[in-house]
Scaffold this active site. Structure first.
Site, mmCIF file in Angstrom:
data_model
loop_
_atom_site.group_PDB
_atom_site.id
_atom_site.type_symbol
_atom_site.label_atom_id
_atom_site.label_comp_id
_atom_site.label_asym_id
_atom_site.label_seq_id
_atom_site.Cartn_x
_atom_site.Cartn_y
_atom_site.Cartn_z
ATOM 1 N N ASP A 60 0.803 -1.228 -0.159
ATOM 2 C CA ASP A 60 -0.039 -0.062 -0.116
ATOM 3 C C ASP A 60 0.874 1.151 0.067
ATOM 4 O O ASP A 60 0.291 2.193 0.333
ATOM 5 C CB ASP A 60 -1.032 0.033 1.382
ATOM 6 C CG ASP A 60 -0.198 0.168 2.549
ATOM 7 O OD1 ASP A 60 0.700 -0.891 2.543
ATOM 8 O OD2 ASP A 60 -0.469 0.541 3.473
ATOM 9 N N ARG A 82 3.847 1.266 -12.320
ATOM 10 C CA ARG A 82 3.383 0.998 -10.812
ATOM 11 C C ARG A 82 2.334 -0.119 -11.140
ATOM 12 O O ARG A 82 2.417 -1.134 -10.488
ATOM 13 C CB ARG A 82 2.560 1.935 -10.250
ATOM 14 C CG ARG A 82 3.708 3.097 -9.876
ATOM 15 C CD ARG A 82 3.086 4.154 -8.809
ATOM 16 N NE ARG A 82 1.588 4.758 -9.472
ATOM 17 C CZ ARG A 82 1.848 6.218 -9.947
ATOM 18 N NH1 ARG A 82 2.955 6.568 -10.308
ATOM 19 N NH2 ARG A 82 0.820 6.556 -10.586
ATOM 20 N N LYS A 172 -6.569 -0.217 6.566
ATOM 21 C CA LYS A 172 -5.382 -0.106 7.443
ATOM 22 C C LYS A 172 -5.141 1.664 7.611
ATOM 23 O O LYS A 172 -5.274 2.297 6.729
ATOM 24 C CB LYS A 172 -4.152 -0.493 6.801
ATOM 25 C CG LYS A 172 -2.904 -0.729 7.814
ATOM 26 C CD LYS A 172 -1.648 -0.552 7.195
ATOM 27 C CE LYS A 172 -1.193 0.690 6.741
ATOM 28 N NZ LYS A 172 0.164 0.930 5.949
ATOM 29 N N GLU A 212 -2.905 0.552 13.768
ATOM 30 C CA GLU A 212 -1.279 0.401 13.539
ATOM 31 C C GLU A 212 -0.801 1.846 14.230
ATOM 32 O O GLU A 212 -0.563 2.541 13.600
ATOM 33 C CB GLU A 212 -0.990 0.279 11.998
ATOM 34 C CG GLU A 212 0.538 0.401 12.055
ATOM 35 C CD GLU A 212 1.142 0.362 10.445
ATOM 36 O OE1 GLU A 212 2.176 0.334 10.155
ATOM 37 O OE2 GLU A 212 0.158 0.195 9.608
ATOM 38 N N GLU A 214 2.400 2.908 15.059
ATOM 39 C CA GLU A 214 3.994 2.350 14.971
ATOM 40 C C GLU A 214 4.827 3.097 15.912
ATOM 41 O O GLU A 214 4.786 4.260 15.903
ATOM 42 C CB GLU A 214 4.342 2.672 13.482
ATOM 43 C CG GLU A 214 5.727 2.063 13.161
ATOM 44 C CD GLU A 214 6.452 2.185 11.849
ATOM 45 O OE1 GLU A 214 7.345 2.036 11.542
ATOM 46 O OE2 GLU A 214 5.600 2.361 10.776
ATOM 47 N N LYS A 254 -1.465 -4.013 14.080
ATOM 48 C CA LYS A 254 -0.275 -3.963 13.293
ATOM 49 C C LYS A 254 0.775 -3.087 14.183
ATOM 50 O O LYS A 254 1.204 -2.249 13.909
ATOM 51 C CB LYS A 254 -0.313 -3.390 12.026
ATOM 52 C CG LYS A 254 1.052 -3.621 11.112
ATOM 53 C CD LYS A 254 0.472 -3.363 9.626
ATOM 54 C CE LYS A 254 1.978 -3.223 8.876
ATOM 55 N NZ LYS A 254 1.727 -2.982 7.296
ATOM 56 N N SER A 323 2.793 -8.594 8.559
ATOM 57 C CA SER A 323 2.170 -7.828 7.612
ATOM 58 C C SER A 323 3.302 -6.970 7.131
ATOM 59 O O SER A 323 3.534 -5.720 7.391
ATOM 60 C CB SER A 323 1.059 -6.815 8.288
ATOM 61 O OG SER A 323 0.651 -5.905 7.224
ATOM 62 N N TYR A 385 6.370 7.170 3.984
ATOM 63 C CA TYR A 385 5.801 6.191 3.147
ATOM 64 C C TYR A 385 4.444 6.721 2.505
ATOM 65 O O TYR A 385 3.650 6.387 1.744
ATOM 66 C CB TYR A 385 6.007 4.780 3.112
ATOM 67 C CG TYR A 385 4.602 4.200 3.813
ATOM 68 C CD1 TYR A 385 3.985 3.192 3.355
ATOM 69 C CD2 TYR A 385 4.141 5.029 5.187
ATOM 70 C CE1 TYR A 385 2.780 2.720 4.112
ATOM 71 C CE2 TYR A 385 3.127 4.337 5.812
ATOM 72 C CZ TYR A 385 2.626 3.272 5.055
ATOM 73 O OH TYR A 385 1.432 2.564 5.847
#
Length: 385
Positions: A60, A82, A172, A212, A214, A254, A323, A385
């Site tokens: 993703d 892509r 997500k 998630e 992180e 995640k 993941s 990202y």
């Protein structure tokens, strides 16, 4: 006497001696988890993704980040480039033996392969559930210590409905916490609350939310400091998930593995990472949650697989799996090189990494035969990202 409705049960509370003629009051407390039209489907979807021996392929990356990876092998960042790369991933024969879900960027969810079939159909044919990244990225958090907040709640309900209609079955949202930045209480709270609101909205649209927060690898801190921040972050996150009546049986997590900062002088062994990470999870995550799908966070392909394998050497109350993005795709890109003649061997590289992590999910991974390339770290300071 006051009547209080709690989680579907009516409790009668004694409030002292009431005066004659005093009116009774009824207070309804809505403390039940989501039980709407999609409740059973959400639980089924989460459990399908958490199938023994399987994990998630995270593909993703934003178009800009995907472009950086394509440029690393000499390809221009175009829609066609892509498309060709993501088609390579979703059409890999046999990938569904090790992968139960794939997280897509919005472009890919609505995109066809070059032969005219949809990316969604190709995943479904492989027995892989399509997922979708729904956050709108990180932005500077005002009055913080250089920290970030995650955008994307505006219009999320309609977008989730559109994604479900297109075939997505899980979602997500990634927010981050920086240890060198403190982290400040306001940053942790914003991270947790945003994730909880997103999770509630996604469930109401039929999408299993991957939660998630992180904990970034950046920093010189030791593993004990990571544990402290991770416990604080997950405690806050589950508080707000509960406040928002999110159905825990219909979510996936995640998390980052609990490791020292990437710039700490001492590296931890897989056994130490497993011990600290499982300690954090057991202290903070209810067993109702079906799956813990770890991110690799810049670890090497080999390191992320070894750490996952170590965590599965003893029984866990959840499906402890993966993941991964870079830790599944790095070898694929370098093998493909943008050349049509390399598609098959690039897909074989993807299968090799997927199988290795499948074995690690079962606690049966053997690193014998791994190349030196798989051991190369992929940490990037300040990675976006």
């Amino acid at each position: 006497m006051a009547s209080v409705a709690l989680a579907g049960t009516t409790l009668v509370a004694k409030a002292g001696v009431a005066r004659q003629g005093r009116r009774r009051s009824s207070v309804n407390v809505n403390a039940a988890a989501y039980n709407g039209a999609y409740a059973e489907e959400l639980v089924a979807t989460a459990n399908k993704i958490a199938t023994p021996g399987k994990g998630i392929l995270a593909m993703d990356e934003s178009n800009a980040t995907c472009g950086k990876r394509l440029e690393s092998i000499g390809l221009e960042n175009t829609v066609e480039s892509r498309q060709a790369y993501r088609e390579l991933l979703v059409t890999t024969p046999g990938l569904g033996e090790y992968i139960s879900g794939a997280i897509l960027f919005e472009e890919t969810l609505f995109q066809d392969t070059r032969k005219g079939t949809s990316m969604v159909d190709e995943l479904n044919k492989n027995g892989i559930l399509p997922g979708i990244k729904v956050d709108k990225g990180l932005h500077p958090l005002a009055n913080s210590n250089g920290e970030s907040w995650c955008a994307g709640l505006d219009g999320l309900d309609q977008r989730c409905a559109d994604y479900y209609k297109q075939g997505a079955r899980f979602a997500k949202w990634r927010s981050v916490v920086s240890i060198p930045a403190g982290p400040t209480a306001i940053a942790v709270r914003d991270c947790a609350y945003g994730l909880a609101r997103y999770a509630a909205i996604a469930q109401n649209a039929g999408l299993v939310p991957i939660v998630e927060p992180e904990i970034l690898l950046d920093g010189e801190h030791d593993i004990d400091r990571t544990l402290e921040v991770a416990e604080m972050t997950w405690a806050e996150t589950f508080k707000y998930l509960a406040d928002n009546n999110v159905l825990f049986e219909g979510i996936l997590l995640k998390p980052s593995m609990v490791t020292p900062g990437a710039e700490h002088k001492k590296r931890s062994t897989p056994d130490e990472v497993a011990s600290y990470t499982l300690k954090m999870l057991r202290r903070r995550v209810p067993p109702a949650v079906p799956g813990i799908m770890f991110l690799s966070g810049g670890q090497s392909e080999l390191e992320s697989t070894l750490n996952l394998n170590a965590m599965n050497q003893s029984p866990n109350p959840w499906h402890v799996s993966f993941s991964y993005a870079r830790a599944l795709q790095n070898s694929v890109l370098k093998t493909w090189k943008g050349e049509e003649g390399n598609v098959q061997i690039a897909q074989e590289a993807l299968l090799k990494r997927a199988k290795a992590n499948s074995q690690a999910q079962l606690g049966k991974y053997d690193p014998a035969g791994e190349s030196s390339e798989a051991a190369k770290g992929m940490f990037e300071k300040g990675y976006t990202y």
